[in-house]
Design an enzyme around this catalytic site. Structure first.
Site, short mmCIF file in Angstrom:
data_model
loop_
_atom_site.label_atom_id
_atom_site.label_comp_id
_atom_site.label_asym_id
_atom_site.label_seq_id
_atom_site.Cartn_x
_atom_site.Cartn_y
_atom_site.Cartn_z
N THR A 336 0.83 -1.21 0.00
CA THR A 336 0.00 0.00 0.00
C THR A 336 0.87 1.26 0.00
O THR A 336 2.07 1.20 0.26
CB THR A 336 -0.92 0.04 1.24
OG1 THR A 336 -0.10 0.25 2.40
CG2 THR A 336 -1.72 -1.23 1.40
N CYS A 337 0.23 2.39 -0.22
CA CYS A 337 0.96 3.66 -0.29
C CYS A 337 1.17 4.27 1.09
O CYS A 337 1.59 5.42 1.21
CB CYS A 337 0.22 4.62 -1.20
SG CYS A 337 0.15 4.01 -2.89
N ASP A 338 0.87 3.52 2.16
CA ASP A 338 1.02 4.05 3.51
C ASP A 338 2.39 3.70 4.09
O ASP A 338 2.87 2.58 3.93
CB ASP A 338 -0.08 3.47 4.41
CG ASP A 338 -0.09 4.15 5.77
OD1 ASP A 338 0.82 4.96 6.05
OD2 ASP A 338 -1.00 3.86 6.55
#
Ligand SMILES: *Cc1c(COP(=O)(O)O)cnc(C)c1O
Length: 396
Positions: A336-338
């Site tokens: 994910t982009c987190d």
């Protein structure tokens, strides 16, 4: 998997046996990555190990850590009982044909609709830890039997479940007294010392405190309690070895033997039964050099199968299918982009290529159960091995 995950104390990362690596690579070739391989033989082994270690205790598998139909089927065939906490769990066991008399409902806080759903199925043992909850059972007083949950704080565990639930010994007496007045039948007492409890003395102390409450109930002229539910919490080996279960349960059995013979004892193990049964397989999607380390971005992470890192403080033994003496400090990150989506920082790894596999062991409890679809990354597909159907096919 041929090898029991309980036998492994890897210095991370360890290399898989050829047999396991072949099975894993063949599974990924067939189904793609990420995967969770659920081995029902491991569920059987763990259930039998705990049954042998607690010979006079009825084991109710708590569904919460891995509410999977194949686990329910396997344990049903083993003769296990079940511990339910939600209407969804009631529906799952009902759909697999679990007889309701082999279930209890142990959530201390329920909606009326949850009580009715459990009763409709036929489960009639419930847990309360306060007077407000007790009074919810007045309309059903002719059908239900109640366990009163006590709390024993435990700062050492993964999850101190006595912070959120349970009452004092004194409150328990008050609840039992009130139940007598309103005609609700009290079956016994329960507790949960906390998940992944490493010290069996926690159970011993709780059992002896419950014994004292049972004695007090008799002194007060209230109906004697017939049941003690010692909860879950039994520990498994992740990256740090824990006491073998036989040894762990010895002092617990000793404490239980001090109860009157008429007292039936139950337990609600979750993690111990299923932690070892799942192996995760993720593949490298891409990589980058950042501040002297190689970052490998996998197709599974803390929003997926590794959610236990966040919710369960989990640390899972990790493996590669590559063997090399040339190891580098690396980071394993999720897709994910987190930025919190990191599985392992400063892990020594051989040079990996995109498409190479990272394998996690002991991934059965509190992992897929808390996974999300955040950022539209699909949860890992679960592949069931050695299930009841496979057995039956072999027999038939
Ligand atoms: C979560 C839970 C369990 C299972 O606990 P483990 O630590 O996984 O064995 C059992 N009973 C209750 C009430 C629970 O909430």
């Amino acid at each position: 998997m041929a090898q029991s995950a309980l036998d492994l104390f890897p210095i991370l990362p360890a290399v898989l046996s050829t047999e396991d690596a072949q099975l894993i690579e063949a599974s990924v070739a067939q189904f793609g990555a990420p995967l969770l391989l659920l081995d029902c033989d491991s569920v059987r082994q763990q259930y039998r190990a705990l049954s042998n270690a607690l010979p006079n205790v009825t084991l109710h598998f708590a569904l919460k850590p891995l509410p999977h139909p194949a686990v329910v089927d396997t344990l049903l065939e083993e003769g296990a009982s079940f511990d339910l906490a939600t209407t969804g769990e009631v529906e799952l066991v009902a759909s697999r044909g679990v007889p309701a008399h082999r279930t209890i409902h142990s959530h201390p806080i329920k909606r009326d609709a949850d009580i009715r759903a459990a009763l409709e199925y036929g489960c009639n043992v419930f847990v309360v830890d306060n007077l407000n909850e007790l009074e919810k059972f007045i309309p059903y007083k002719n059908e239900v039997e109640i366990l009163v949950r006590l709390s024993f704080r435990n700062a050492e565990v993964f999850a101190d479940l006595s912070k959120k639930f349970g009452c004092s010994a004194q409150d328990a007496i008050e609840i039992i007294d009130r139940a007598q007045a309103i005609g609700v039948r009290i079956k016994g007492l329960s507790f949960h010392v906390g998940s992944q409890t490493l010290n069996p003395q926690k159970y011993v102390d709780a059992i002896l405190a419950c014994k004292a409450v049972m004695e007090r109930v008799v002194e007060l002229g209230l109906p004697a309690l017939s049941t003690l539910d010692i909860g879950g919490g039994f520990p498994v080996t992740y990256t740090q070895p824990v006491m073998p279960i036989e040894e762990f349960c010895k002092p617990i059995n000793q404490a239980l033997s001090s109860l009157p013979e008429t007292v039936q004892v139950l337990a609600e193990p979750g993690r111990f039964i299923v932690a070892a049964c799942m192996t995760s397989v993720a593949s490298v999607m891409g990589q980058a050099q950042r501040e002297g380390q190689t970052w490998y971005y996998l197709d599974d992470g803390v929003y997926g199968s590794f959610s236990g890192i966040i919710f369960d403080h989990g640390q899972y033994p990790l493996y590669t299918t590559k063997q090399s003496n040339d190891m580098h400090s690396s980071v394993l990150a999720g897709p994910t982009c987190d930025s919190i989506d990191v599985i392992s920082d400063h892990i020594m790894l051989p040079k990996l290529n995109n498409g190479d596999l990272i394998v996690g062991r002991m991934m059965g409890a509190y992992t897929s159960a808390t996974a999300t679809d955040f950022n539209f990354f699909k949860r890992a597909q679960t592949i069931v091995l050695n299930d009841v159907m496979a057995d039956n096919r072999m027999i038939g």
